[in-house]
Design a protein around this motif. Sequence first.
Motif, mmCIF file in Angstrom:
data_model
loop_
_atom_site.group_PDB
_atom_site.id
_atom_site.type_symbol
_atom_site.label_atom_id
_atom_site.label_comp_id
_atom_site.label_asym_id
_atom_site.label_seq_id
_atom_site.Cartn_x
_atom_site.Cartn_y
_atom_site.Cartn_z
ATOM 1 N N THR A 1 -1.871 50.848 83.559
ATOM 2 C CA THR A 1 -1.184 52.141 84.152
ATOM 3 C C THR A 1 -0.370 52.681 83.129
ATOM 4 O O THR A 1 0.066 52.082 82.205
ATOM 5 C CB THR A 1 -0.131 52.092 85.222
ATOM 6 O OG1 THR A 1 1.087 51.310 84.844
ATOM 7 C CG2 THR A 1 -1.041 51.166 86.364
ATOM 8 N N LYS B 1 -6.860 50.683 98.982
ATOM 9 C CA LYS B 1 -6.769 51.661 97.748
ATOM 10 C C LYS B 1 -4.942 51.545 97.682
ATOM 11 O O LYS B 1 -4.312 51.196 98.815
ATOM 12 C CB LYS B 1 -6.855 53.190 98.222
ATOM 13 C CG LYS B 1 -8.525 53.424 97.860
ATOM 14 C CD LYS B 1 -8.950 53.602 96.611
ATOM 15 C CE LYS B 1 -10.366 53.520 97.071
ATOM 16 N NZ LYS B 1 -11.129 53.327 95.832
ATOM 17 N N TYR B 2 -4.519 51.573 96.495
ATOM 18 C CA TYR B 2 -3.045 51.510 96.274
ATOM 19 C C TYR B 2 -2.682 52.557 95.206
ATOM 20 O O TYR B 2 -3.480 52.311 93.977
ATOM 21 C CB TYR B 2 -2.333 50.185 96.042
ATOM 22 C CG TYR B 2 -1.084 49.982 96.020
ATOM 23 C CD1 TYR B 2 -0.410 49.999 97.380
ATOM 24 C CD2 TYR B 2 -0.305 49.977 95.061
ATOM 25 C CE1 TYR B 2 0.863 50.203 97.300
ATOM 26 C CE2 TYR B 2 1.088 50.000 95.075
ATOM 27 C CZ TYR B 2 1.733 49.957 96.180
ATOM 28 O OH TYR B 2 3.217 49.935 96.144
ATOM 29 N N ASP B 3 -1.903 53.246 95.512
ATOM 30 C CA ASP B 3 -1.330 54.342 94.355
ATOM 31 C C ASP B 3 -0.196 53.764 93.478
ATOM 32 O O ASP B 3 0.976 53.464 94.020
ATOM 33 C CB ASP B 3 -0.810 55.750 95.132
ATOM 34 C CG ASP B 3 -0.544 56.744 93.973
ATOM 35 O OD1 ASP B 3 -0.723 56.712 92.945
ATOM 36 O OD2 ASP B 3 0.445 57.487 94.463
#
Length: 192
Positions: A59, A189-191
């Motif tokens: 990230t 899904k993980y933001d």
Amino acid sequence: MKKFFFLLVLALPLAMFAQGNSQGKGKGKEKEKTERVKGNKEKEDKYGKSHENVIWEGTVDKNGRGPKPSKNQPAKVRSAFRADYPNATNVRWSKYRGDWTATFGNGLFVSTAVYHANGQRRDTRTPIPRTQVPGVILDDILKRKPQTKLGDIIKIEIPQSVKDVFRVKTILDGVTKFVFYNIDGKEVKYDY
């Protein structure tokens, strides 16, 4: 004479102690800070990368950077952190993607808690060994592609959520991917 000798024996060590502390104001703290940094460096060398690199790997913020050290976290954030983790040790604050992060000792592990400016905790992330990952997650990965190599695994605890999320770094044919699973072994899904 005995009283004088007794007082001399007591006073001499006290005078030496006081003199040692008054000569280098702040030196003891600086030495402690240096030792702590050396200790962290040893951990970095031992594991190949720092805790922050493992937590935030894959990230970047909108400027292409990782966490930025900070000392000016809002009072609501500090207060919420103290309430959530009263026994936290060696807390280091940073700011990342507009959120405040506290990296701290959490028993045997080093964790990072992420807070919004209003004091609401977003999640807490802790690198864990493979032995603490639910077997269904590892089975799912290895069933689909047995030649997959596993990298770092991060357990993400989300407040007011029944199920934790596990971020698994997978390497297949030289390509690194980060996959998120819930505790039941289902890909989610993980933001981040």
